[in-house]
Design a protein around this motif. Sequence first.
Motif, PDB file in Angstrom:
ATOM      1  N   VAL A   1       0.841  -1.197   0.000  1.00 21.94           N
ATOM      2  CA  VAL A   1       0.000   0.000   0.000  1.00 21.94           C
ATOM      3  C   VAL A   1       0.877   1.249   0.000  1.00 21.94           C
ATOM      4  CG1 VAL A   1      -1.658   1.334   1.336  1.00 21.94           C
ATOM      5  CG2 VAL A   1      -1.966  -1.126   1.084  1.00 21.94           C
ATOM      6  N   GLY A   2       1.938   1.221   0.802  1.00 23.97           N
ATOM      7  CA  GLY A   2       2.859   2.358   0.832  1.00 23.97           C
ATOM      8  C   GLY A   2       3.508   2.590  -0.525  1.00 23.97           C
ATOM      9  N   TYR A   3       3.910   1.482  -1.147  1.00 20.96           N
ATOM     10  CA  TYR A   3       4.502   1.604  -2.489  1.00 20.96           C
ATOM     11  C   TYR A   3       3.496   2.170  -3.460  1.00 20.96           C
ATOM     12  CZ  TYR A   3       6.171   0.200  -7.088  1.00 20.96           C
ATOM     13  OH  TYR A   3       6.538   0.192  -8.420  1.00 20.96           O
ATOM     14  N   LEU A   4       2.236   1.670  -3.388  1.00 19.57           N
ATOM     15  CA  LEU A   4       1.201   2.112  -4.298  1.00 19.57           C
ATOM     16  C   LEU A   4       0.913   3.605  -4.106  1.00 19.57           C
ATOM     17  CD1 LEU A   4      -0.797   1.242  -6.492  1.00 19.57           C
ATOM     18  CD2 LEU A   4      -2.454   0.725  -4.664  1.00 19.57           C
ATOM     19  N   VAL A   5       0.845   4.020  -2.834  1.00 22.50           N
ATOM     20  CA  VAL A   5       0.599   5.436  -2.550  1.00 22.50           C
ATOM     21  C   VAL A   5       1.746   6.289  -3.092  1.00 22.50           C
ATOM     22  CG1 VAL A   5       0.419   7.146  -0.703  1.00 22.50           C
ATOM     23  CG2 VAL A   5      -0.866   4.989  -0.558  1.00 22.50           C
ATOM     24  N   ALA A   6       2.951   5.816  -2.873  1.00 29.86           N
ATOM     25  CA  ALA A   6       4.120   6.561  -3.362  1.00 29.86           C
ATOM     26  C   ALA A   6       4.126   6.644  -4.892  1.00 29.86           C
ATOM     27  CB  ALA A   6       5.401   5.889  -2.858  1.00 29.86           C
ATOM     28  N   TRP A   7       3.780   5.521  -5.523  1.00 24.97           N
ATOM     29  CA  TRP A   7       3.764   5.489  -6.999  1.00 24.97           C
ATOM     30  C   TRP A   7       2.727   6.449  -7.534  1.00 24.97           C
ATOM     31  CZ3 TRP A   7      -0.016   3.994 -10.526  1.00 24.97           C
ATOM     32  CH2 TRP A   7       0.412   3.905 -11.847  1.00 24.97           C
ATOM     33  N   VAL A   8       1.523   6.424  -6.899  1.00 27.55           N
ATOM     34  CA  VAL A   8       0.453   7.313  -7.353  1.00 27.55           C
ATOM     35  C   VAL A   8       0.864   8.763  -7.148  1.00 27.55           C
ATOM     36  CG1 VAL A   8      -1.900   8.081  -6.872  1.00 27.55           C
ATOM     37  CG2 VAL A   8      -1.391   5.637  -7.001  1.00 27.55           C
ATOM     38  N   THR A   9       1.457   9.035  -5.979  1.00 25.98           N
ATOM     39  CA  THR A   9       1.880  10.407  -5.670  1.00 25.98           C
ATOM     40  C   THR A   9       2.907  10.893  -6.695  1.00 25.98           C
ATOM     41  OG1 THR A   9       1.489  10.045  -3.316  1.00 25.98           O
ATOM     42  CG2 THR A   9       2.919  11.896  -3.924  1.00 25.98           C
ATOM     43  N   ILE A  10       3.889  10.053  -6.992  1.00 23.77           N
ATOM     44  CA  ILE A  10       4.933  10.429  -7.960  1.00 23.77           C
ATOM     45  C   ILE A  10       4.350  10.611  -9.354  1.00 23.77           C
ATOM     46  CG2 ILE A  10       7.009   9.600  -9.124  1.00 23.77           C
ATOM     47  CD1 ILE A  10       7.758   8.245  -6.439  1.00 23.77           C
ATOM     48  N   THR A  11       3.431   9.719  -9.703  1.00 24.96           N
ATOM     49  CA  THR A  11       2.798   9.792 -11.029  1.00 24.96           C
ATOM     50  C   THR A  11       2.013  11.081 -11.167  1.00 24.96           C
ATOM     51  OG1 THR A  11       2.649   7.389 -11.147  1.00 24.96           O
ATOM     52  CG2 THR A  11       1.205   8.665 -12.622  1.00 24.96           C
ATOM     53  N   VAL A  12       1.255  11.442 -10.147  1.00 25.36           N
ATOM     54  CA  VAL A  12       0.466  12.688 -10.188  1.00 25.36           C
ATOM     55  C   VAL A  12       1.389  13.887 -10.285  1.00 25.36           C
ATOM     56  CG1 VAL A  12      -1.068  14.166  -8.863  1.00 25.36           C
ATOM     57  CG2 VAL A  12      -1.505  11.697  -8.986  1.00 25.36           C
ATOM     58  N   GLN A  13       2.463  13.868  -9.531  1.00 26.12           N
ATOM     59  CA  GLN A  13       3.405  14.989  -9.563  1.00 26.12           C
ATOM     60  C   GLN A  13       4.059  15.122 -10.945  1.00 26.12           C
ATOM     61  OE1 GLN A  13       6.089  14.182  -6.365  1.00 26.12           O
ATOM     62  NE2 GLN A  13       4.707  15.075  -4.787  1.00 26.12           N
ATOM     63  N   ASP A  14       4.394  13.993 -11.538  1.00 23.89           N
ATOM     64  CA  ASP A  14       4.988  14.023 -12.888  1.00 23.89           C
ATOM     65  C   ASP A  14       4.027  14.599 -13.903  1.00 23.89           C
ATOM     66  OD1 ASP A  14       7.343  13.019 -11.957  1.00 23.89           O
ATOM     67  OD2 ASP A  14       6.943  10.939 -12.547  1.00 23.89           O
ATOM     68  N   LYS A  15       2.760  14.218 -13.794  1.00 27.49           N
ATOM     69  CA  LYS A  15       1.755  14.730 -14.740  1.00 27.49           C
ATOM     70  C   LYS A  15       1.603  16.244 -14.590  1.00 27.49           C
ATOM     71  CE  LYS A  15      -0.987  10.548 -15.398  1.00 27.49           C
ATOM     72  NZ  LYS A  15      -2.316   9.932 -15.256  1.00 27.49           N
ATOM     73  N   ARG A  16       1.623  16.726 -13.354  1.00 25.31           N
ATOM     74  CA  ARG A  16       1.504  18.168 -13.109  1.00 25.31           C
ATOM     75  C   ARG A  16       2.699  18.922 -13.704  1.00 25.31           C
ATOM     76  NH1 ARG A  16      -0.488  18.366  -6.811  1.00 25.31           N
ATOM     77  NH2 ARG A  16      -2.661  17.714  -7.205  1.00 25.31           N
ATOM     78  N   LYS A  17       3.893  18.354 -13.557  1.00 23.89           N
ATOM     79  CA  LYS A  17       5.090  18.988 -14.131  1.00 23.89           C
ATOM     80  C   LYS A  17       5.003  19.062 -15.646  1.00 23.89           C
ATOM     81  CE  LYS A  17       8.268  17.703 -10.429  1.00 23.89           C
ATOM     82  NZ  LYS A  17       9.445  16.906 -10.064  1.00 23.89           N
ATOM     83  N   ASN A  18       4.511  17.982 -16.245  1.00 23.13           N
ATOM     84  CA  ASN A  18       4.381  17.952 -17.725  1.00 23.13           C
ATOM     85  C   ASN A  18       3.383  18.999 -18.198  1.00 23.13           C
ATOM     86  OD1 ASN A  18       6.276  15.924 -18.006  1.00 23.13           O
ATOM     87  ND2 ASN A  18       4.744  14.270 -17.871  1.00 23.13           N
ATOM     88  N   ARG A  19       2.238  19.137 -17.489  1.00 27.65           N
ATOM     89  CA  ARG A  19       1.249  20.129 -17.890  1.00 27.65           C
ATOM     90  C   ARG A  19       1.811  21.546 -17.766  1.00 27.65           C
ATOM     91  NH1 ARG A  19      -2.660  16.685 -15.316  1.00 27.65           N
ATOM     92  NH2 ARG A  19      -2.479  17.908 -13.403  1.00 27.65           N
ATOM     93  N   ASN A  20       2.592  21.787 -16.733  1.00 24.55           N
ATOM     94  CA  ASN A  20       3.204  23.100 -16.518  1.00 24.55           C
ATOM     95  C   ASN A  20       4.186  23.440 -17.642  1.00 24.55           C
ATOM     96  OD1 ASN A  20       1.755  23.581 -14.208  1.00 24.55           O
ATOM     97  ND2 ASN A  20       3.348  22.755 -12.843  1.00 24.55           N
ATOM     98  N   LYS A  21       4.951  22.478 -18.101  1.00 22.41           N
ATOM     99  CA  LYS A  21       5.902  22.674 -19.197  1.00 22.41           C
ATOM    100  C   LYS A  21       5.175  23.041 -20.486  1.00 22.41           C
ATOM    101  CE  LYS A  21       9.590  19.683 -17.479  1.00 22.41           C
ATOM    102  NZ  LYS A  21      10.351  18.454 -17.723  1.00 22.41           N
ATOM    103  N   ILE A  22       4.075  22.390 -20.771  1.00 25.17           N
ATOM    104  CA  ILE A  22       3.293  22.670 -22.006  1.00 25.17           C
ATOM    105  C   ILE A  22       2.733  24.073 -21.964  1.00 25.17           C
ATOM    106  CG2 ILE A  22       1.197  21.994 -23.253  1.00 25.17           C
ATOM    107  CD1 ILE A  22       1.792  19.105 -22.374  1.00 25.17           C
ATOM    108  N   ARG A  23       2.231  24.525 -20.789  1.00 25.09           N
ATOM    109  CA  ARG A  23       1.673  25.869 -20.667  1.00 25.09           C
ATOM    110  C   ARG A  23       2.737  26.931 -20.932  1.00 25.09           C
ATOM    111  NH1 ARG A  23      -1.889  24.882 -15.228  1.00 25.09           N
ATOM    112  NH2 ARG A  23      -3.602  23.728 -16.224  1.00 25.09           N
ATOM    113  N   ARG A  24       3.969  26.729 -20.486  1.00 27.86           N
ATOM    114  CA  ARG A  24       5.025  27.705 -20.678  1.00 27.86           C
ATOM    115  C   ARG A  24       5.374  27.892 -22.179  1.00 27.86           C
ATOM    116  NH1 ARG A  24       8.037  25.245 -15.980  1.00 27.86           N
ATOM    117  NH2 ARG A  24       7.264  26.354 -14.170  1.00 27.86           N
ATOM    118  N   ARG A  25       5.275  26.849 -22.922  1.00 29.52           N
ATOM    119  CA  ARG A  25       5.592  26.935 -24.368  1.00 29.52           C
ATOM    120  C   ARG A  25       4.609  27.853 -25.095  1.00 29.52           C
ATOM    121  NH1 ARG A  25       6.772  20.580 -25.678  1.00 29.52           N
ATOM    122  NH2 ARG A  25       8.701  20.410 -24.485  1.00 29.52           N
ATOM    123  N   TYR A  26       3.424  27.842 -24.672  1.00 33.34           N
ATOM    124  CA  TYR A  26       2.409  28.654 -25.344  1.00 33.34           C
ATOM    125  C   TYR A  26       2.255  29.994 -24.672  1.00 33.34           C
ATOM    126  CZ  TYR A  26       1.168  24.384 -27.788  1.00 33.34           C
ATOM    127  OH  TYR A  26       1.207  23.285 -28.565  1.00 33.34           O
TER     128      TYR A  26
END
Length: 452
Positions: A427-452
């Motif tokens: 469960v701890g691993y799963l929570v960590a994986w989900v947390t990291i995945t969500v954070q990565d997605k947020r970083k990617n969205r932020n990068k796309i916004r800066r380009r435009y």
Amino acid sequence: MKKLAACLAVLLLGCSLLAVPAGAVGFTSTYTPAAEAVYIVNLDTNIIVYEKNSETPLSAASLTKLMTVLLLLETYGDDLDTPTATLTYEHTNYLYGKNASHADIRQGETHTMRTLLYCMLLPSANEAALMVADAIGGSQSNFVYMMNARAKELGCTGTTFTDACGLDPNNLTTARDMYLILRALLEYDIFKEIIRLEKWDVPAAAKHTAPYMILTTNLTIRPSAGAEFYRSYSQGGKTGSLEDWKNYAGWHTQDGASYISVVLHSPNSCDQYGIKYTNADGTPKYNPALYETDMMMDWVFDSFSIQAALDTQQPIEEVKVKYSAQTDTLLLYPADDLQTLLPKDGDGTETQRVFDLPESVAAPIKQGDVVGTVTVSLSGQVLGTVELLAGSDVERSELLFVAAKISEFFGSRYFKVVLVLTILAFVGYLVAWVTITVQDKRKNRNKIRRRY
């Protein structure tokens, strides 16, 4: 388990040697004694067959002489013909006017301890007891101190002696205490020999030119003179009396069973034998303590015998077996038949059994293995504890053993802890994986916004 059973056996033996029974059996006698106190104990098992007011202090009368006899035997042992004692003026003065029983020992006469022993136990000679007291204690008071000290050593709790012969009514004892004293005396062969005798010849002395005969006061061992009082099972004892009551402490044996009985303060009115006979002055020859002893011991010998409480050839209990394909249970047999005192007309239900057994035993098992114990009681008194043995060999099934061990592992606390920790880690691993995945997605969205 064997060590446990051995410890229990040693404990029971120790209790037997102490000779202090723990409680009274709840049997009802066919005769109701009028005596103020009664105590009857089987010597083979230490079972109390009958008890009435056994801890109540009552006047001991001539039963006091049993302690004097005990100290004599403990002091001189087998050397009874060398030490002597002389009857003095102080002795005769103490006895004057008290109508005390005697052996016609006269002032100034000297006798051996053997003679004084016979005189105390047969005609209950008071002068003999006083002579012994001075010879052993140096004075009457010092000897009384020795009597009381020895009583305490024996475990007597309600006994107080004030003289060596029992003429002082302040000599007090209980039925239980007198049982302890008499039991200690039965360790001496000379004592058992003397109390069985009807008569004995006192050797000639200074004022007796020839030997003369003394008779026992115990009619239960005199076939002719005892008449209805006589009992073949009576092995002797000691009588005592001061007023219109009598005491008796006796030893009885029949059919391989032995007893001590103590009857204190039986009133003359209860004696249905003595009333048929008269003294020279026309008064009845009352012996109420002997009468009540006869009545009680007749009932005891008619009602009880030494029997087997268990049958070693019959299973007594069973226990569950683990890891075996051939049987689910194991029959258990007693290692000993436990010979003890039981009612003659009993059917086995009068005893109670308490088992000390494990919930189950694990194969392999060998026939004769000690599995547990059974404690057998009779109306609250423990008769004994016996080991329970396996009745047969039981082989182990390796398949069932392995399966059971696997099942035990998966059902064990260790497995459950590991499982919980694994789940928590996952469960701890799963929570960590989900947390990291969500954070990565947020970083990617932020990068796309800066380009435009």
